[in-house]
Design a protein around this motif. Structure first.
Motif, short mmCIF file in Angstrom:
data_model
loop_
_atom_site.label_atom_id
_atom_site.label_comp_id
_atom_site.label_asym_id
_atom_site.label_seq_id
_atom_site.Cartn_x
_atom_site.Cartn_y
_atom_site.Cartn_z
N ILE A 1 0.85 -1.20 0.00
CA ILE A 1 0.00 0.00 0.00
C ILE A 1 0.89 1.24 0.00
O ILE A 1 1.73 1.41 0.89
CB ILE A 1 -0.92 0.03 1.24
CG1 ILE A 1 -1.78 -1.23 1.31
CG2 ILE A 1 -1.81 1.27 1.21
CD1 ILE A 1 -2.47 -1.44 2.65
N LEU A 2 0.70 2.09 -1.00
CA LEU A 2 1.40 3.38 -1.07
C LEU A 2 0.37 4.47 -0.90
O LEU A 2 -0.57 4.58 -1.70
CB LEU A 2 2.12 3.53 -2.41
CG LEU A 2 2.68 4.92 -2.72
CD1 LEU A 2 3.74 5.33 -1.69
CD2 LEU A 2 3.26 4.97 -4.13
N ILE A 3 0.54 5.28 0.14
CA ILE A 3 -0.40 6.38 0.39
C ILE A 3 0.35 7.70 0.22
O ILE A 3 1.18 8.09 1.05
CB ILE A 3 -1.01 6.29 1.80
CG1 ILE A 3 -1.74 4.95 1.97
CG2 ILE A 3 -1.98 7.45 2.03
CD1 ILE A 3 -2.34 4.72 3.34
N ASN A 4 0.07 8.38 -0.88
CA ASN A 4 0.69 9.67 -1.17
C ASN A 4 -0.12 10.75 -0.46
O ASN A 4 -1.02 11.37 -1.04
CB ASN A 4 0.74 9.91 -2.68
CG ASN A 4 1.78 9.06 -3.37
OD1 ASN A 4 2.92 8.98 -2.92
ND2 ASN A 4 1.41 8.42 -4.46
N SER B 1 -1.99 -4.85 -4.97
CA SER B 1 -1.54 -3.74 -4.13
C SER B 1 -2.34 -2.48 -4.47
O SER B 1 -3.05 -2.44 -5.49
CB SER B 1 -0.04 -3.50 -4.34
OG SER B 1 0.27 -3.37 -5.72
N ARG B 2 -2.20 -1.48 -3.62
CA ARG B 2 -3.06 -0.30 -3.75
C ARG B 2 -2.25 0.99 -3.64
O ARG B 2 -1.38 1.11 -2.78
CB ARG B 2 -4.16 -0.31 -2.69
CG ARG B 2 -4.96 -1.61 -2.64
CD ARG B 2 -6.06 -1.57 -1.60
NE ARG B 2 -6.74 -2.86 -1.49
CZ ARG B 2 -7.88 -3.07 -0.84
NH1 ARG B 2 -8.47 -2.06 -0.21
NH2 ARG B 2 -8.42 -4.28 -0.80
N ILE B 3 -2.59 1.94 -4.49
CA ILE B 3 -2.02 3.29 -4.42
C ILE B 3 -3.17 4.24 -4.11
O ILE B 3 -4.22 4.20 -4.76
CB ILE B 3 -1.36 3.71 -5.74
CG1 ILE B 3 -0.23 2.75 -6.11
CG2 ILE B 3 -0.83 5.14 -5.66
CD1 ILE B 3 0.37 3.00 -7.50
N ILE B 4 -2.96 5.09 -3.11
CA ILE B 4 -3.99 6.04 -2.69
C ILE B 4 -3.41 7.45 -2.79
O ILE B 4 -2.38 7.76 -2.18
CB ILE B 4 -4.46 5.76 -1.26
CG1 ILE B 4 -5.04 4.34 -1.17
CG2 ILE B 4 -5.49 6.79 -0.81
CD1 ILE B 4 -5.17 3.81 0.24
N MET B 5 -4.05 8.29 -3.57
CA MET B 5 -3.62 9.67 -3.76
C MET B 5 -4.53 10.59 -2.94
O MET B 5 -5.76 10.59 -3.12
CB MET B 5 -3.73 10.08 -5.24
CG MET B 5 -3.01 9.16 -6.20
SD MET B 5 -1.24 9.48 -6.22
CE MET B 5 -0.79 8.53 -7.70
#
Length: 328
Positions: free
Chosen positions: A127-130, A174-178
């Protein structure tokens, strides 16, 4: 004179009651429309990277995900504040798997060094949370010849995300959250002046940066559509965080009175981020915009594929993207 005073008192009392009632209704509306993550899912064995995680929404998100058993990487510019945040999160969650990494989004070289460190030290990234972002900043170009607001909110986020794509793909699903903002709906974006000093005022520049983030998010979702990596954007709501501390002191005091009464707390602001990070059933939801833990409609321009592709091409040049850094 007595008659005039009575008349003035009548109107004052009448409208004061009306205003008070309106403010109470607004408070109740905001309270009951705030979305909360309802999932009790755990993330044991998963690694989460959160930018700007030493304060505000980022810290509350890190705390929640740490409580769910994840390995949490706090990517922060100020290491002293990051250490305090880490200690607080560990004390609160009893999860000691909290890592601090130096990341300065005002420097593209820092972004590249950080990404190289992550790829060398981490086996996976789920998980990438920008989350990191800034409000109004002085319009002086950085060492990379980029406007600070645009660099932190968009350019560096673009570069960081692309540099970590391989690790995210390896860890799929997987997940990317902007973390965007409803402010994107008030943008007036001219790609020819995207990095021109004083082409627009501080607020418009902020709005534009959030629209750019939305366009990037949607184009990235299209490019990653068959990889198992999802990309979604979030408006966390009006949240009382450090992002407003750039307001002049006199106005900040006035603002603070209003914000404490009507803005979300960082905990409430983090709920939609947590929802997108952990909720089962979202593994195939991508290229969407969420508000209060529910899908919402963005500005139509934010979904314009032509504009997104043009912005992507321009951004590659601004951040100096190298051929080997392209995943598509």
């Amino acid at each position: 004179m007595f008659l005039i005073w009575n008349i003035l008192s009548f109107f004052f009392n009448k409208y004061t009651f009306g205003v008070a009632l309106l403010l109470l209704v607004l408070k109740l509306y905001l309270k009951f429309t705030t979305g909360y993550c309802r999932s009790d899912a755990t993330i044991h064995g998963k690694t989460v990277l959160i930018t700007g995680a030493n304060t505000g929404i980022g810290k509350e998100t890190a705390k929640d995900l740490a409580r769910r058993g994840g390995r949490i990487i706090l990517a922060c510019r100020d290491l002293e504040k990051a250490k305090k945040a880490r200690d607080e999160i560990i004390a609160s969650t009893k999860n000691e798997n909290i890592i601090i990494k130096k990341l300065d989004l005002l420097s593209l070289s820092s972004v590249r060094e950080f990404a190289a460190d992550i790829k060398a030290s981490e086996e996976r990234l789920d998980i990438l949370i920008n989350n990191a972002g800034v409000g109004a900043m002085p319009q002086r170009h950085t060492e990379d010849n980029l406007l600070p607001t645009m660099q932190v909110n968009y350019f560096s986020t673009f570069l960081l995300t692309l540099l970590l794509i391989d690790l995210l793909k390896k860890s799929a699903p997987s997940r990317i959250i902007m973390v965007s903002s409803v402010a994107h709906k008030y943008a007036k974006l001219d790609l020819s002046t995207i990095n021109v000093r004083k082409a627009c005022g501080p607020q418009r520049l902020y709005n534009n940066s959030k629209l750019c983030l939305m366009l990037f998010s949607n184009e990235l979702a299209r490019k990653l559509s068959k990889t198992g990596v999802t990309v979604n954007s979030v408006h966390p709501g009006a949240v009382l965080t450090d992002i407003f501390k750039g307001i002049p002191k006199f106005y900040y005091r006035i603002f603070l009175v209003i914000a404490k009464a009507y803005f979300k707390t960082p905990y409430e602001g983090a709920q939609t981020l947590v929802h997108l990070a952990v909720t089962p059933g979202l593994e195939k939801i991508t290229g969407k915009y969420f508000v209060d833990c529910a899908e919402d409609k963005p500005l139509p321009l934010a979904t314009d594929e032509g504009m997104a592709k043009k912005l992507w091409e321009i951004t590659e040049q601004f951040v100096g993207l190298k051929p080997e850094e392209k995943f598509w």
